[in-house]
Design a protein around this motif. Structure first.
Motif, PDB file in Angstrom:
ATOM      1  N   MET A  71      41.206  44.080  12.016  1.00 48.03           N
ATOM      2  CA  MET A  71      42.283  43.626  12.922  1.00 48.03           C
ATOM      3  C   MET A  71      42.207  42.187  12.898  1.00 48.03           C
ATOM      4  O   MET A  71      41.227  41.418  12.662  1.00 48.03           O
ATOM      5  N   ASN A  72      43.372  41.561  12.763  1.00 46.64           N
ATOM      6  CA  ASN A  72      43.505  39.997  12.614  1.00 46.64           C
ATOM      7  C   ASN A  72      44.395  39.539  14.039  1.00 46.64           C
ATOM      8  O   ASN A  72      45.525  39.797  14.288  1.00 46.64           O
ATOM      9  N   VAL A  73      43.392  38.505  14.664  1.00 48.76           N
ATOM     10  CA  VAL A  73      44.019  37.769  15.825  1.00 48.76           C
ATOM     11  C   VAL A  73      44.138  36.440  15.495  1.00 48.76           C
ATOM     12  O   VAL A  73      42.956  35.803  15.138  1.00 48.76           O
ATOM     13  N   ILE A  74      45.178  35.962  15.345  1.00 46.58           N
ATOM     14  CA  ILE A  74      45.310  34.447  14.749  1.00 46.58           C
ATOM     15  C   ILE A  74      45.715  33.653  16.204  1.00 46.58           C
ATOM     16  O   ILE A  74      46.747  33.847  16.878  1.00 46.58           O
ATOM     17  N   ILE A  75      44.920  32.780  16.407  1.00 42.71           N
ATOM     18  CA  ILE A  75      45.010  31.927  17.537  1.00 42.71           C
ATOM     19  C   ILE A  75      45.426  30.361  17.207  1.00 42.71           C
ATOM     20  O   ILE A  75      44.682  29.690  16.372  1.00 42.71           O
ATOM     21  N   ASN A  76      46.531  29.850  17.433  1.00 43.30           N
ATOM     22  CA  ASN A  76      46.909  28.592  17.410  1.00 43.30           C
ATOM     23  C   ASN A  76      47.374  27.668  18.183  1.00 43.30           C
ATOM     24  O   ASN A  76      48.043  28.246  19.558  1.00 43.30           O
ATOM     25  N   SER A  77      47.221  26.586  18.214  1.00 40.47           N
ATOM     26  CA  SER A  77      47.689  25.416  19.300  1.00 40.47           C
ATOM     27  C   SER A  77      48.645  24.430  18.606  1.00 40.47           C
ATOM     28  O   SER A  77      48.472  23.965  17.453  1.00 40.47           O
ATOM     29  N   LEU A  78      49.785  24.347  19.297  1.00 39.00           N
ATOM     30  CA  LEU A  78      50.894  23.240  18.777  1.00 39.00           C
ATOM     31  C   LEU A  78      50.725  22.057  19.584  1.00 39.00           C
ATOM     32  O   LEU A  78      51.668  21.250  19.595  1.00 39.00           O
ATOM     33  N   MET A  79      49.702  22.041  20.400  1.00 41.03           N
ATOM     34  CA  MET A  79      49.479  20.927  21.127  1.00 41.03           C
ATOM     35  C   MET A  79      48.776  19.702  20.501  1.00 41.03           C
ATOM     36  O   MET A  79      48.042  19.890  19.640  1.00 41.03           O
ATOM     37  N   GLU A  80      49.151  18.535  20.881  1.00 40.54           N
ATOM     38  CA  GLU A  80      48.619  17.413  20.463  1.00 40.54           C
ATOM     39  C   GLU A  80      47.387  17.092  20.464  1.00 40.54           C
ATOM     40  O   GLU A  80      46.502  16.378  20.093  1.00 40.54           O
ATOM     41  N   SER A  81      46.674  17.628  21.703  1.00 37.22           N
ATOM     42  CA  SER A  81      45.165  17.583  21.916  1.00 37.22           C
ATOM     43  C   SER A  81      44.331  18.346  20.954  1.00 37.22           C
ATOM     44  O   SER A  81      43.411  18.268  21.031  1.00 37.22           O
ATOM     45  N   GLY A  82      44.914  19.031  20.126  1.00 35.61           N
ATOM     46  CA  GLY A  82      44.003  19.614  18.935  1.00 35.61           C
ATOM     47  C   GLY A  82      43.971  21.067  19.278  1.00 35.61           C
ATOM     48  O   GLY A  82      44.701  21.913  19.849  1.00 35.61           O
ATOM     49  N   PRO A  83      43.094  21.578  18.397  1.00 38.58           N
ATOM     50  CA  PRO A  83      42.829  23.115  18.341  1.00 38.58           C
ATOM     51  C   PRO A  83      42.649  23.854  19.769  1.00 38.58           C
ATOM     52  O   PRO A  83      41.907  22.922  20.678  1.00 38.58           O
ATOM     53  N   VAL A  84      42.497  25.094  19.710  1.00 35.19           N
ATOM     54  CA  VAL A  84      42.243  25.722  20.913  1.00 35.19           C
ATOM     55  C   VAL A  84      40.853  25.557  21.007  1.00 35.19           C
ATOM     56  O   VAL A  84      40.055  26.003  20.093  1.00 35.19           O
ATOM     57  N   PRO A  85      39.965  25.306  22.170  1.00 32.99           N
ATOM     58  CA  PRO A  85      38.657  25.317  22.416  1.00 32.99           C
ATOM     59  C   PRO A  85      38.176  26.864  21.964  1.00 32.99           C
ATOM     60  O   PRO A  85      38.463  27.758  22.126  1.00 32.99           O
ATOM     61  N   GLU A  86      37.066  26.533  21.300  1.00 35.51           N
ATOM     62  CA  GLU A  86      36.266  27.772  20.891  1.00 35.51           C
ATOM     63  C   GLU A  86      35.969  28.939  22.090  1.00 35.51           C
ATOM     64  O   GLU A  86      36.246  30.141  21.668  1.00 35.51           O
ATOM     65  N   VAL A  87      35.627  28.430  22.997  1.00 35.88           N
ATOM     66  CA  VAL A  87      35.235  29.646  23.949  1.00 35.88           C
ATOM     67  C   VAL A  87      36.798  30.457  24.334  1.00 35.88           C
ATOM     68  O   VAL A  87      36.526  31.603  24.495  1.00 35.88           O
TER      69      VAL A  87
END
Length: 152
Positions: A1-17
């Motif tokens: 199973m592969n879940v890909i989490i991405n952020s296109l926000m300038e604030s950076g990556p999605v927080p780990e939690v």
């Protein structure tokens, strides 16, 4: 199973939690539908990005909170469960709208993002809310999933 989490926000990556909770929600749904070999993307963006998607693909020139782009027919997914990898599609979430809705609802931004992710994932799996009966079923499923994730 592969879940890909991405952020296109300038604030950076999605927080780990938050990324972990989003992954857990997606894995729970994929497992429930026997799509352990499935793949799904969850992308966090801003209002402008979702407005452009909404205008391009739905003809509505306005921002929205969540959009789901299915790459597989939900009815075909059930027949292919376990056989091969299935790319279900992508769920786009507006952080701007999520923040507004979280304030209005009186809960955290993370909780609102999880709710929108579940909503979008359920759309990928064939749920809809075009009429009151469908809406009730979808809301019940959303609540059950969120309760399970938040209690675990």
């Amino acid at each position: 199973m592969n879940v890909i989490i991405n952020s296109l926000m300038e604030s950076g990556p999605v927080p780990e939690v938050l990324a972990g909770r989003l992954t857990r929600v997606a894995e729970m749904l994929l497992s429930e539908f026997k799509l352990e070999r499935g793949e799904v993307g969850i992308i966090l963006a801003d209002n402008d990005y979702l407005r452009n998607l909404n205008c391009t693909y739905r003809g509505q020139d306005q921002p929205t909170d969540v959009l789901a782009f299915a790459l597989a027919d939900p009815e075909e997914l059930n027949g292919a469960a376990g056989e091969q990898e299935q790319m279900l599609g992508d769920v786009y979430i507006s952080i701007d709208r999520a923040a507004e809705q979280a304030r209005e609802a009186g809960h955290s931004l993370d909780q609102e993002i999880l709710l929108l992710a579940v909503h979008g994932l359920l759309h990928l799996l064939g749920y809809d809310h075009a009429d009151p009966a469908e809406q009730a079923v979808m809301q019940e499923k959303e609540a059950a999933i969120l309760n399970h994730v938040q209690s675990g």
